[in-house]
Design a protein around this motif. Structure first.
Motif, short mmCIF file in Angstrom:
data_model
loop_
_atom_site.label_atom_id
_atom_site.label_comp_id
_atom_site.label_asym_id
_atom_site.label_seq_id
_atom_site.Cartn_x
_atom_site.Cartn_y
_atom_site.Cartn_z
N LEU A 1 3.49 -5.82 2.62
CA LEU A 1 3.94 -6.80 3.58
C LEU A 1 4.93 -7.75 2.95
CD1 LEU A 1 3.37 -7.95 6.35
CD2 LEU A 1 1.54 -9.27 5.33
N SER A 2 4.55 -8.28 1.82
CA SER A 2 5.39 -9.29 1.20
C SER A 2 6.69 -8.69 0.70
CB SER A 2 4.64 -9.92 0.03
OG SER A 2 3.46 -10.50 0.49
N MET B 1 -1.11 -6.47 1.59
CA MET B 1 -0.41 -7.74 1.50
C MET B 1 0.85 -7.61 0.65
SD MET B 1 -2.11 -10.02 3.32
CE MET B 1 -1.71 -11.67 2.70
N VAL B 2 0.76 -6.80 -0.38
CA VAL B 2 1.93 -6.60 -1.24
C VAL B 2 3.05 -5.92 -0.46
CG1 VAL B 2 2.84 -5.43 -3.26
CG2 VAL B 2 0.54 -6.40 -3.30
#
Lengths: 397, 397
Positions: A11-12, A8-9
């Motif tokens: 991705l962000s 998720m990191v």
């Protein structure tokens, strides 16, 4: 859940980087990739990290390679002059090895999933998605007794196909080029958006498009060893002949019957067309002239004339070429509703000359045909998008 | 026509090379590529030409990198020990740069079009194409007011959809993982073949599957600059929250209405399911528990629990977690027909523990659910193919 968190990191962080100045990420980029990027004049900036490389080049396939410049941060960069609008394949060459750009989506060309970049054409919207009814793009798998294998093809069903369940439609078989595959006309060519827009404006008739996989090997075929056999050698010509014959049989004996029995087609020659680009154009001429009982519309986009055209620099003799179908032009014009050939003005000289030679032969032989030249474009997808835009409205009228 | 001729030669020479010994080209290879290749024990051989490189590694993402060995011909090669069956992402690392294998098709994972290899599982045919009725795989584009953009999604329509024009079907929304996209469930997951086979055997009900693009940015959103903001920082958490909220709104406000008005769905919560893998599992929990008015079947494949699960190593408090929906297990069981979670036995310890922790919490809280462990597989597609094979037959019965 640590790895999920990390995902998720990544991705962000990838998605919220700032863009600066007038260059914008290309529409062909993966989510969040800032490079390559394009400005309004068609210049493109490329970037790749390779700290220990000694030489990195940018390779647009149809142009000389560009040297990239190494920065202190280990990134190599290059900015092109304004590029011809449309879709271009490219790759990096790092110390002699061709590599993809991780920032770009992959597009099948040159026999591999290659990088590609879309350069917008100012004012050209005919291949963009618009707020009009959209046809359906479908994948199909059919078992071919010819090849003894499951084969994958792409399909375009016109807007309304789902709802108007009594309606039957004509079919265009539309082929990719050598080194490409059945995904090319949708992914690189935007054929679905081109047809959506043509149909919405009433310019083209609603039609089904079938995009087949253009390679075939006959069931049980033992591959010959062609090591060291030059082009033009009997062994090589025989192998090519076998492959293209297997494709012709697969198309006419497996795919067409599959399409006609699984979709609401008008299953006769008056409502069946075939066209293709480059190698697909040659296949089109081979298949259609061998099966004029099946097809009545023929299109060659930067490739036409069938296999025999490869062997000769001479103008074809229309008395004998194409199975003699053109020997009587008046009879041919009655039988075949459209014979269409096209080429880009900037295509390599021999290729351009080859198509023009065919056009001249048709003209001199009084063979009714359409000849289209795409201004300023080479052997590339912008030529073929324009070809389709000109060709499709002439079908099934 | 010289270049066409050259293309044909390349084509021919690539396709007629000899194969030797028991290794066979992988099914994930591009046409004619002899490498990578696989033997019946699951070993795989890789090869890449990089004459001037000083170090080349083979990188299976979930495993230590393997050193490749340089031959006198400039080719680097490596042979793996037997691999876990199924689909594996990989790349080469040439002097520190990640590069694709031109012999492999590209599969979107890790935020890019990456190489992948399929290792057959002896005796497992549930995800292979068979001579049964095939559903339709479709691409759709819909305009989302939430994101202010055209969005692409994949669709599976069950066999018979075209012909039985009065029939309406339930819908499963099925999400990819972080770094993957809407193409993953078809290309890597073979979801269409899994459903074809389950439906043909009467094991699963005919259903529509919608595979959405799991990233979203709200229309007009200005991307925050997250440079230097660590994971867990308020800025980062806010950005992630915004992105996942935008996805939730796009799915529930744009995509579901589009699907229900363009396809013959049964448009109520009793006939709507959602599941996803990894990040897609977390999104599933977020979306479904925020919209129990829309969904009554919930599946988390190697990822579940929603965003809040990231923040805590503790077992969730079922009185408050999931919007309190599980506080009354009997009422929940009446409302939600299936709550399904799964994980591979070989997944990284923390990930495995996270799912088991959720399973334990559900069990202790008397929350009716299904817990499935895939034997011998990690955070990979073989786990998720098996998950789908177990999950889909439980839907809409």
């Amino acid at each position: 859940m640590k790895r999920l968190a990390i995902a998720m990191v990544l991705l962000s962080s990838c998605c919220y980087a700032q863009t600066s100045d007038e260059f914008q990420p290309a529409s062909t980029n993966v989510w969040g990739a800032q490079y390559p990027r394009v400005d309004s004049t068609g210049r493109a900036e490329f970037r790749i990290k390779a700290p220990s490389a000694t030489a990195v080049k940018l390779n647009f396939w149809s142009n000389p390679k560009l040297d990239m410049v190494k920065g202190a941060d280990g990134f190599w960069t290059a900015t092109t002059p304004p590029l011809v609008p449309g879709f271009h394949y490219y790759n990096f060459v790092i110390d002699g090895v061709d590599v993809n750009d991780a920032g770009s989506h992959a597009f099948y060309g040159g026999g591999r999933d290659a990088s590609g970049i879309e350069i917008p054409e100012q004012g050209a919207t005919y291949y963009l998605p618009k707020d009009v009814p959209h046809g359906a793009v479908r994948e199909i798998w059919y078992f071919s007794k010819v090849t003894g294998s499951w084969r994958h093809a792409m399909l375009y069903l016109p807007p309304g196909y789902d709802m108007q369940t009594k309606m039957r439609y004509p079919v265009l078989y539309l082929q990719h080029g050598g080194g490409e595959d059945e995904t090319g006309w949708i992914k690189q060519g935007d054929a679905n958006f081109i047809l959506d827009n043509l149909i919405a404006s009433g310019t083209a008739k609603p039609m089904i498009i079938v995009m087949a996989y253009g390679y075939a090997r006959r069931a049980g075929q033992v591959d010959p060893d062609l090591t060291g056999k030059p082009f033009g050698s009997p062994e090589m010509m025989k192998a090519m002949q076998e492959m293209s014959q297997a494709f012709e049989d697969d198309l006419t004996q497996a795919l067409i019957p599959y399409i006609d029995s699984n979709f609401r087609t008008i299953a006769d020659r008056d409502h069946r067309a075939m066209a293709g680009l480059s190698m697909g154009g040659m296949q089109t001429f081979q298949v259609t002239f061998n099966h004029l009982d099946l097809f009545s519309y023929i299109g060659g986009f930067s490739g036409a004339g069938g296999m025999m055209m490869l062997r000769s620099a001479e103008k074809p003799d229309l008395k004998t070429a194409f199975n003699g179908a053109l020997a009587d032009p008046a009879a041919f014009a009655k039988k075949v509703h459209l014979l269409w050939i096209g080429v880009g003005t900037e295509e390599p000289a021999q290729m351009h000359a080859g198509i023009v030679k065919l056009h001249d032969a048709f003209t001199e032989g009084n063979v009714k045909h359409v000849f289209y030249e795409s201004p300023g474009t080479s052997h590339e997808w912008q030529t073929w998008r324009r070809d389709l835009k000109d060709f499709a409205p002439r079908l099934f009228q």
